[in-house]
Each structure stands twice: as structure tokens, then as C-alpha cells.
Design an enzyme around this catalytic site. Structure first.
Site, short mmCIF file in Angstrom:
data_model
loop_
_atom_site.label_atom_id
_atom_site.label_comp_id
_atom_site.label_asym_id
_atom_site.label_seq_id
_atom_site.Cartn_x
_atom_site.Cartn_y
_atom_site.Cartn_z
CG LEU A 1 59.33 78.07 -37.67
CD1 LEU A 1 59.43 77.82 -36.68
CD2 LEU A 1 61.16 77.24 -37.74
N GLY A 2 55.39 75.88 -39.78
CA GLY A 2 54.85 75.09 -39.89
C GLY A 2 53.39 75.44 -40.15
CD GLU A 3 49.13 76.07 -43.87
OE1 GLU A 3 50.11 75.59 -44.60
OE2 GLU A 3 48.74 77.32 -44.20
N GLY A 4 49.16 74.98 -39.13
CA GLY A 4 48.36 74.61 -38.43
C GLY A 4 47.19 75.58 -38.89
CG PHE B 1 45.85 80.36 -34.62
CD1 PHE B 1 45.28 81.22 -34.50
CD2 PHE B 1 46.95 81.58 -35.65
CE1 PHE B 1 44.86 81.90 -33.32
CE2 PHE B 1 47.17 82.84 -34.53
CZ PHE B 1 45.85 83.46 -34.54
N GLY B 2 46.88 79.16 -38.05
CA GLY B 2 47.53 79.84 -39.83
C GLY B 2 48.98 79.48 -39.35
CB VAL C 1 54.39 78.20 -37.35
CG1 VAL C 1 54.68 79.16 -35.98
CG2 VAL C 1 52.80 78.08 -36.67
CE LYS D 1 49.46 80.49 -32.85
NZ LYS D 1 48.46 78.61 -31.72
CG ASP E 1 43.97 70.82 -30.16
OD1 ASP E 1 43.26 69.75 -30.91
OD2 ASP E 1 44.25 71.83 -31.01
#
Length: 423
Positions: A109-112, A114-115, A117, A132, A230
Site C-alpha cells: 500500500l505504501g511506505e513511511g 516506520f516501514g 504497509v 505495517k 506528528d
């Protein structure tokens, strides 16, 4: 947390991912978890209350291997015991691997910070979830994982994302959330696919009001109160009917108590959303979150990014661009997102911009408290704009649907913004 609602892999988050932290230092060393035979059973949703060490290097003399140390971190924190009886469940890594087809690329789905998803289905719950997975080489780590679990295990509010469970097995750290089908607010404001309808005015005010209520819960309802630290568009996730929910609580801190006015801490957050007073002094307050919220509200109104490097230098920072325009109401129509195509109420626009101007004041004491922001935005969200009404336009007589008595019920902050119209 990135996008929960995307259906295909995308590189659209590269810019967001780079700005996860400000002046953040990845701390190394050999400090181990402080342990005691007697632990305080009171769980507090903050990195203040969870004394978590960075990983010990396997090559340190007398050190502990990374996998063993990660397990010790959880045991020393009594993480499983602390969430017993709460809504969060524990999952095995195998269960989550099966839920995502072994973390297949088409589930990504995506990445941030943290790592990554992934979208998955927990068979025993018959529920679609977002999973996640901690990137062990990423900018966030075990500390943020623990803070997130503790915060969301204690929290219960319709405008906070629901933590279903977690996995703390060996060196694997994963968080399992409810799936948010509409993705993030960032997706709808800044990376809108061609042909997809933009958010209308009513939906934008609904999202703003809901996000404010989630923040109010953290500040005023949780015990102890929590500073989010955040708040940004990519951390506001959208469910069915665009119900907003705050996510990503790894940077959350317990707020000041007693006669204290602030919490002194390393400066962390996202450039463009971080309050200047916090960035300069490291003194974190509830008003730091209010500033971040003001930036998000500006993004909702203008459609611009908090930081946009494609603009000229003087216009790259959204707040820096907006401040001169706040001084004269005649500038307000120039600030509206062009994608709205003039479909907005003039009075509602003035009020929303004035609220955002108050939130992004340089001096934190001049910013409103979150309860006042909630009252004002609840009022704006309930004042439905009808673009099809004969009197509805971006002209002199915007159409609101509300009772006549509502004029007497308007919250103080809304009345104040009508009088001032600028910061």
C-alpha cells in the site's frame, strides 16, 4: 503510516518519506533496557514512560545479538501484559505473512518512516486489515513501535485509527490496523489521480472537524494527556464516507503536568508542520500540535503542500506564503484551491482561513486551545454548503443550511474570526 487505501504500488510517497524527521539522530551504543523485578503496572502512552534502548551491537564485548535484544526489549517492557484486556491482539508472524500472501507486491500500500504497509485479510477475524512492518534499517524503530502500541491500546475514539493487534516475534515488529479504504488525506489533496473527483468544500470541513476532534481527545480526554507531535496530511486516514482518523503515534509524548508548561525533548516531526518555537527550543507543548493542525487546515483550504519545492523559494513554505495574505480579506479568494472551481461559501472560507491563521501564529500563547478549534470547525462542518442553490456561489450570498437559531449558537472562535478575518 502512509496510504492504507491504495490498490497498487506507487512511488508517490518518496517526497513524504524523506521528511519524516527533523534533526533526528539514529542513536547507537550499548545501552540495555532498564529492568526491575518490580514494575509500575500503569501504562502511559509516551516515550517518556517506556525506557527503551536502541539495539545493542552483536559485536560489542559481552553484548547481546540484535534478535535477542529485541526480544528482551519487549519482555522488559511487559508489552504483552500491558495490553492484556485491551482491544489489541497478538499475532504470530506466520499469521500476518499468510494474511498478505507472504507480503506480496500486489498487497503493498505504501511506505513511511516506520516501514512498509500491506493490505491483508486475517482469516480468523474475517477482516481486511492494514499491516505495517518495521524496517529494521529505517529511521524509526523499537521505541516508536512500543509507543504506538501503548498509545493506541489505551485510546478509544472514532477519529483515531483502531489498532487491532501487533506482532513482536524474534526480530519482527508489525502493527495491524483497521483498513482505511479511502487512503490518506494527502492522496486526495496532493496526489489525486487523473479523472478522480477532488474533495468538495463540505468534505474538507468534515475532515478538518474530525481531525480536530481526534486531537482534542489526545489533549483533553486521555489520561495522561498526549502530544501527538506528528500531525500531517499523510497521517490523516480516511474511511467510508471520508471519516478522518489520526494515525502514526510513534512520536507521541506525554504532555506537561502540574505547573510545567512544556516537555523538553529532541526536535522530531516533519518539516513544514513543525511549530517554529518547538523547532528552535525543543520545548514541546500542546500548542505545537495546534500549529501543525493549522498547516493541515491550510492545506485543505488551499490544496497546496506544507512544503513544495516546485514553487519559487519565497512560496515553498505554505505558512510563509499565507501569512502576508492573511492580512487582507481581499486576498482570501486567491488562496482557495483551484480544484474547488469557485464552489465554496465566502463566509465559510473567511472563517476557516482565520482559524488556520490563529493556529499558525508565531507565538504559541496566541494559538487557540484545541477545544475552541473543535467548536469552530464543528460549526463550519455543520453549516452545509449547497453549490446548486440559486444563492450559492463564491459571490456575496453563500448558502448555508442551518437553523436561524444557529446564529446565536456560533462558538466564540467563529465569531472572533468573523470580526478579525486575519491574524
Amino acid at each position: 503510516m502512509g496510504c492504507f487505501g491504495c490498490s497498487k504500488k506507487s512511488s508517490k510517497r518518496s517526497e513524504t518519506n524523506k521528511d519524516t524527521v527533523i534533526n533526528r539522530k539514529i542513536v547507537g551504543g550499548t545501552t540495555s533496557v532498564a529492568k526491575s523485578d518490580k514494575r509500575d503496572d500503569q501504562t502511559q502512552p509516551s516515550s517518556d514512560s517506556t525506557k527503551v534502548s536502541p539495539y545493542r551491537d552483536v559485536n560489542n564485548e559481552g553484548g547481546v545479538g540484535k534478535e535477542d535484544q529485541l526480544s528482551l526489549d519487549v519482555k522488559g517492557l511487559n508489552l504483552n501484559d500491558q495490553v492484556t484486556g485491551k482491544k489489541a491482539q497478538t499475532f504470530t508472524f506466520q499469521e500476518l505473512a499468510e494474511a498478505t500472501g507472504n507480503f506480496r507486491s500486489d498487497c503493498f500500500l505504501g511506505e513511511g518512516g516506520f516501514g512498509k504497509v500491506f493490505k491483508g485479510t486475517i482469516e480468523k477475524l474475517d477482516q481486511v486489515v492494514a499491516i505495517k512492518q518495521l524496517d529494521r534499517n529505517g529511521v524509526q524503530g523499537i521505541r516508536e513501535f512500543v509507543v504506538e502500541v501503548l498509545t493506541l491500546s489505551l485510546a478509544d475514539h472514532p477519529n483515531l485509527v483502531k489498532l487491532i493487534g501487533f506482532c513482536a516475534e524474534g526480530d519482527q515488529r508489525l502493527l495491524v490496523y483497521e483498513y482505511m479504504p479511502q487512503g490518506s488525506l494527502e492522496d486526495h489533496l496532493h496526489v489525486l489521480p487523473s479523472g478522480k473527483k477532488p474533495l468538495d468544500w463540505n468534505t474538507r470541513m468534515k475532515i478538518a472537524a474530525g481531525a480536530a476532534r481526534g486531537l482534542e481527545y489526545l489533549h483533553d480526554r486521555m489520561t495522561p494527556p498526549v502530544i501527538y507531535r506528528d500531525l500531517k496530511c499523510s497521517n490523516i486516514l480516511l474511511g467510508e464516507d471520508y471519516q478522518p482518523k489520526l494515525s502514526d503515534f510513534g512520536l507521541a509524548k506525554v504532555g506537561p503536568s502540574g505547573d510545567k508548561t512544556h516537555v523538553s525533548t529532541r526536535v522530531m516531526g516533519t518539516y513544514g508542520y513543525c511549530a517554529p518555537d518547538y523547532a528552535m527550543t525543543g520545548q514541546l507543548t500542546f500548542k505545537s500540535d495546534i500549529y501543525s493542525f493549522g498547516v493541515v487546515l491550510l492545506e485543505l483550504i488551499t490544496g497546496r503542500k506544507a512544503i513544495d519545492n516546485t514553487k519559487t523559494r519565497k512560496d515553498q513554505n505554505l505558512v510563509g506564503w499565507a501569512r502576508p495574505l492573511f492580512k487582507d480579506r481581499r486576498n482570501f479568494p486567491k488562496m482557495v484551491d483551484p480544484l474547488l472551481q469557485g464552489q465554496y461559501p465566502v463566509r465559510g472560507l473567511y472563517q476557516a482561513l482565520a482559524i488556520s491563521a490563529m493556529c499558525v501564529q508565531e507565538q504559541p500563547t496566541m494559538r487557540p486551545v484545541v477545544s475552541d478549534v473543535v467548536l469552530a470547525l464543528n460549526f463550519l462542518a455543520s453549516s452545509k454548503y449547497d453549490p446548486n442553490s440559486p444563492s450559492s456561489s463564491s459571490g456575496k450570498n453563500p448558502s448555508f443550511h442551518r437553523d436561524r437559531d444557529d446564529e446565536e449558537k456560533r462558538p466564540h472562535l467563529v465569531k472572533e474570526t468573523e470580526c478579525e478575518g486575519s491574524s
